[in-house]
Design a protein around this motif. Structure first.
Motif, PDB file in Angstrom:
ATOM      1  N   GLY A 101       0.810  -1.209   0.000  1.00 55.62           N
ATOM      2  CA  GLY A 101       0.000   0.000   0.000  1.00 55.62           C
ATOM      3  C   GLY A 101       0.839   1.252   0.000  1.00 55.62           C
ATOM      4  N   LYS A 102       2.130   1.138   0.385  1.00 58.16           N
ATOM      5  CA  LYS A 102       2.991   2.321   0.426  1.00 58.16           C
ATOM      6  C   LYS A 102       3.963   2.301  -0.751  1.00 58.16           C
ATOM      7  N   ASP A 103       4.724   1.195  -0.880  1.00 54.87           N
ATOM      8  CA  ASP A 103       5.655   1.084  -1.996  1.00 54.87           C
ATOM      9  C   ASP A 103       5.031   0.338  -3.170  1.00 54.87           C
ATOM     10  N   VAL A 104       4.189  -0.638  -2.842  1.00 52.54           N
ATOM     11  CA  VAL A 104       3.483  -1.393  -3.873  1.00 52.54           C
ATOM     12  C   VAL A 104       1.998  -1.319  -3.569  1.00 52.54           C
ATOM     13  N   ALA A 105       1.219  -0.883  -4.511  1.00 53.90           N
ATOM     14  CA  ALA A 105      -0.227  -0.859  -4.285  1.00 53.90           C
ATOM     15  C   ALA A 105      -0.901  -1.652  -5.393  1.00 53.90           C
ATOM     16  N   MET A 106      -2.125  -2.056  -5.109  1.00 46.28           N
ATOM     17  CA  MET A 106      -2.816  -2.872  -6.091  1.00 46.28           C
ATOM     18  C   MET A 106      -4.257  -2.388  -6.230  1.00 46.28           C
ATOM     19  N   ILE A 182      -2.817   6.788  -3.026  1.00 47.34           N
ATOM     20  CA  ILE A 182      -2.798   7.822  -1.989  1.00 47.34           C
ATOM     21  C   ILE A 182      -1.438   7.933  -1.310  1.00 47.34           C
ATOM     22  N   ASN A 183      -0.675   6.820  -1.291  1.00 48.16           N
ATOM     23  CA  ASN A 183       0.643   6.889  -0.667  1.00 48.16           C
ATOM     24  C   ASN A 183       1.754   7.037  -1.693  1.00 48.16           C
ATOM     25  N   ASP A 184       1.391   7.375  -2.920  1.00 52.67           N
ATOM     26  CA  ASP A 184       2.362   7.576  -3.979  1.00 52.67           C
ATOM     27  C   ASP A 184       3.310   6.376  -4.128  1.00 52.67           C
ATOM     28  N   PRO A 185       2.759   5.207  -4.413  1.00 55.16           N
ATOM     29  CA  PRO A 185       3.600   4.009  -4.465  1.00 55.16           C
ATOM     30  C   PRO A 185       4.479   4.011  -5.718  1.00 55.16           C
ATOM     31  N   GLY A 186       5.656   3.405  -5.598  1.00 49.85           N
ATOM     32  CA  GLY A 186       6.539   3.311  -6.746  1.00 49.85           C
ATOM     33  C   GLY A 186       6.016   2.340  -7.776  1.00 49.85           C
ATOM     34  N   ASN A 217       4.981   9.186 -11.661  1.00 49.83           N
ATOM     35  CA  ASN A 217       6.138   8.474 -12.183  1.00 49.83           C
ATOM     36  C   ASN A 217       6.273   7.078 -11.567  1.00 49.83           C
ATOM     37  N   SER A 218       5.163   6.372 -11.471  1.00 49.82           N
ATOM     38  CA  SER A 218       5.257   5.033 -10.895  1.00 49.82           C
ATOM     39  C   SER A 218       5.382   3.997 -12.009  1.00 49.82           C
ATOM     40  N   ALA A 219       5.896   2.850 -11.612  1.00 52.10           N
ATOM     41  CA  ALA A 219       5.893   1.707 -12.517  1.00 52.10           C
ATOM     42  C   ALA A 219       4.528   1.050 -12.395  1.00 52.10           C
TER      43      ALA A 219
ATOM     44  N   ALA B 242      -4.049  -5.595   1.082  1.00 49.14           N
ATOM     45  CA  ALA B 242      -3.204  -4.956   0.071  1.00 49.14           C
ATOM     46  C   ALA B 242      -2.879  -3.520   0.452  1.00 49.14           C
ATOM     47  N   LYS B 243      -3.718  -2.914   1.310  1.00 50.82           N
ATOM     48  CA  LYS B 243      -3.438  -1.554   1.762  1.00 50.82           C
ATOM     49  C   LYS B 243      -2.368  -1.550   2.839  1.00 50.82           C
ATOM     50  N   GLY B 244      -2.069  -2.740   3.373  1.00 48.45           N
ATOM     51  CA  GLY B 244      -1.085  -2.808   4.440  1.00 48.45           C
ATOM     52  C   GLY B 244      -1.688  -2.683   5.821  1.00 48.45           C
ATOM     53  N   VAL B 245      -2.995  -2.887   5.925  1.00 50.70           N
ATOM     54  CA  VAL B 245      -3.660  -2.824   7.229  1.00 50.70           C
ATOM     55  C   VAL B 245      -3.153  -3.966   8.111  1.00 50.70           C
TER      56      VAL B 245
END
Lengths: 360, 338
Positions: A101-106, A182-186, A217-219, B242-245
């Motif tokens: 959710g921070k570095d990788v989000a889905m 929302i967390n600007d993931p890479g 600028n995310s992948a 997936a949000k990291g909760v």
């Protein structure tokens, strides 16, 4: 005829995301299900990889592995998933959670079932922010409103308190994208993000994803079975079959000079909007193979109309390596055929798009 | 919301009216002659006629039904015959609204009977509810979280065994062995809070409450387990992960909220059903609750009591249904009242 760059966007160990020999196996009572079996690819920031394949080809399982979502299940995962220089598979569960959710989000396929029906959209988006940022509820909500506005929800300060069922399908997917970014993931993984939407909304969502990708600028990894989406979005394409990559290369190259009969099959199954109503759609015969007991040799051989062109029954007995074909090192394929490009031009293309053959 | 409540209550009243009509028709269709019962063994035709008139059984059925409904609405006086009431005012029994009837067998109004028995049934049901809900939900969630482990299998197996044991067996075992033979617990005797305080009240209710709760708890363990497991596979749980909760929050905020919602409906209806349905437990422990009252009334063809209880218990179920529906709308934002 145009020349395409044959170098893929990411290469080697220094890429932003580098997946090496990823295997996700599920031991069951009937044997090991090899959902993903030796998958490798790499991706740079700002670039998009399209992963294409039929249901059950291992697309979603592989991306869930990148997110570490298999913890708690009995999946056996091996290989390397290196994101920004760090092997995600070597992280502890808690360390991985802090990256999710921070570095990788889905973002997921069906936004109605992917959002909790009992919590407001704003609550769920703000939660994604609060998990990774030490802010007050009010600040997180303000950030959620900001993101909703960014993804094009009208009156975001009011809609933030709506429940998912009060949103339309397209708005729900926008909200999911807001939650993901929302967390600007890479790295953003979009698992069939437009499958549950109607076509006009699909186009809007894809546009939005592209805009946001440029901005952040995310992948992006976009998982789909829709080659139209791939053509629109992807820089690179990875075609998966039975848990393995069967063809991998730059998007335009793959779409114009595919070298693997399975990719040909996918291309032949795409209807053309402006096409003749009598124009044939050529489905791939048969069904996707069982991952529990995949066919010997090349997993695609039972469905491959070209297997007889390879001598000695090699397709049945030997698994072809993922190697560069006749088009340079950036385009790899898993096929024994010696002259795939020629067969494609003369046999496949002639049947599905005769005009293109004449032009070239 | 208010309009919805009014509409539901109105529909409930209509339903109750229909119920009383049906029960009344059954009353008159039954082969039992209530007059004969009241008149006694040495009944002459004349005496019988007199009794019939005194009790109002000489009136047409529809008029009697009207009197009954009127009694519920505004109350009525017994005996039914106005001349008799005028002749012997000292014998008149006033029955205030809602008047459920007069039991000639017990020579008191059904309201008095209910007033004596209702607190017992309510106390028993409350204690049982607390036991089965806490036990059932805690064990069910535990089983779901340890799915496939020995603990999970043990809990599921144990609840199946518990479910299979009849309440009278568990009740008699608890009474004969735990209370009487081994003396581990005093023999339960219902003690109102007014007499012994909450401690005493609870002490005497624990054993019958637990016996009554056993079968429900067994069912709730399995249901809770199934609901939690089902909820865990939902897409929105994957989204939360997936949000990291944190796993604990995924479980308590996301999974449980969805899993426990259906339990609200069941709990409400089961509780309402228990008001008059704890017959076996009440009989085993000799607690004079509504269920036992109904059974005893049935044994002696005390028809007014039966009718009164049927109407009362039906009202409980209808009210419980309305409460559950309103509660559901509060819990689940997708549900709209109307």
């Amino acid at each position: 005829m145009t020349e395409f760059s044959l170098t893929k966007s990411g290469s080697g160990e220094d890429a932003f995301l580098s997946v090496r020999d990823l295997k996700v196996h599920f031991p069951t009572q009937d044997g090991i299900v090899k959902a993903t079996d030796g998958l490798s690819f790499s991706l740079e920031r700002g670039k998009t990889l399209g992963i294409v394949g039929e249901s059950g080809s291992g697309k979603s399982v592989s991306s869930s592995a990148i997110l570490g979502l298999h913890s708690g299940s009995n999946a056996k995962i091996s290989g390397e998933i290196i994101l920004d220089g760090e092997d995600l598979l070597s992280l502890s569960e808690e360390e991985m959670r802090q990256r999710r959710g921070k570095d990788v989000a889905m973002i997921f396929q069906d936004p109605l079932s992917a959002m909790h029906p009992y919590y407001t959209v704003g609550n769920q988006i703000a939660e994604a922010y609060r998990v990774h940022n030490d802010v007050t509820k009010a600040a997180a909500k303000a950030r959620a409103v900001e993101m909703l506005a960014r993804v094009g929800i009208p009156q975001p300060d009011r809609r933030v308190d709506d429940y998912p069922h009060q949103f339309s399908g397209g708005m729900r997917q926008r909200a999911m994208i807001a939650m993901g970014l929302i967390n600007d993931p890479g790295l953003l993984i979009a698992d069939e993000p437009t499958t549950a939407l109607d076509v006009t909304v699909q186009a809007q969502i894809l546009d939005l994803l592209q805009d946001l990708q440029r901005e952040f600028n995310s992948a992006v990894i976009i998982i789909t079975h829709d080659l139209g989406v791939v053509a629109e979005m992807a820089d690179d394409v990875l075609v998966m079959y039975a848990g393995r990559a069967v063809e991998y290369g730059p998007c335009k190259e793959i779409l114009t000079h595919p070298e693997m009969p399975y990719t040909w099959g996918l291309l032949s199954s795409v209807p053309e909007v402006t096409g003749d109503t009598d124009a044939p759609l050529i489905p791939i015969p048969g069904n996707p193979p069982s991952l529990l007991n995949p066919p010997s040799g090349c997993a695609f051989h039972p469905r491959c109309p070209h297997r007889d062109k390879v001598a000695d029954d090699l397709c049945k007995t030997e698994l072809p390596e993922l190697l560069p074909g006749g088009r340079g090192p950036g385009h790899t394929k898993r096929c024994h055929l010696a002259n795939p490009d020629e067969i494609y031009q003369t046999e496949v293309l002639a049947e599905i798009a005769p005009d293109l053959v004449k032009e070239s | 919301m208010l309009a919805y409540l009014v509409r539901r209550l109105f529909a409930g009243v209509i339903l109750l009216l229909v119920m009383t009509l049906v029960v009344f028709m059954l009353f008159f269709a039954s082969p039992v002659d209530p007059v004969q019962f009241s008149c006694g063994r040495n009944c002459s035709p004349e005496l019988k006629k007199q009794t019939e008139k005194a009790l109002g059984y000489d009136k047409p059925a529809v008029v009697q039904w009207k009197d009954f409904v009127q009694g519920i609405a505004v109350g009525r006086d017994y005996p039914d015959d106005p001349e008799l009431r005028a002749a012997a005012p000292e014998l008149v029994t006033e029955c205030n609204a809602p008047c459920f009837g007069y039991s000639t067998f017990n020579t008191k109004t059904v309201n008095e009977e209910i007033a004596e028995t209702f607190p017992i049934s309510l106390s028993l049901a409350i204690v049982a509810l607390i036991i089965w809900l806490t036990g059932g939900v805690l064990l069910g969630v535990t089983a779901a979280l340890t799915k496939g482990s020995i603990l999970d299998r043990g809990l599921v197996g144990a609840s199946l065994i518990l479910y299979a044991f009849p309440t009278f067996f568990i009740g008699l075992f608890a009474l004969k062995f735990i209370a009487i033979k081994w003396g581990l617990w005093d023999k339960p005797v219902y003690t109102p809070i007014a007499e012994g305080g909450i401690g005493e009240w609870l002490y005497h209710l624990l054993m019958p409450g637990a016996v009554l709760a056993a079968v429900f708890m067994a069912a709730y363990v399995r249901m809770t387990r199934a609901f939690v497991l089902e909820s865990m596979t939902e897409d929105y749980i994957r989204t939360a992960k997936a949000k990291g909760v944190r796993p604990r929050i995924v479980l308590f905020k996301h999974t449980m909220r969805a899993a426990l919602t259906p339990l609200v409906t069941m709990t409400g209806l089961d509780f309402a059903g228990l008001m008059g349905g704890a017959i076996i437990t009440e009989t085993v422990f000799n607690f004079n609750g509504l269920g036992k009252l109904a059974v005893d009334a049935n044994k002696v063809y005390d028809l007014p009591t039966i009718i009164g209880l049927v109407v009362l218990l039906a009202a409980f179920v209808i009210i419980a249904n309305i409460i559950v529906d309103v509660l559901y709308a509060v819990i689940d934002p997708r549900v709209r009242l109307g």
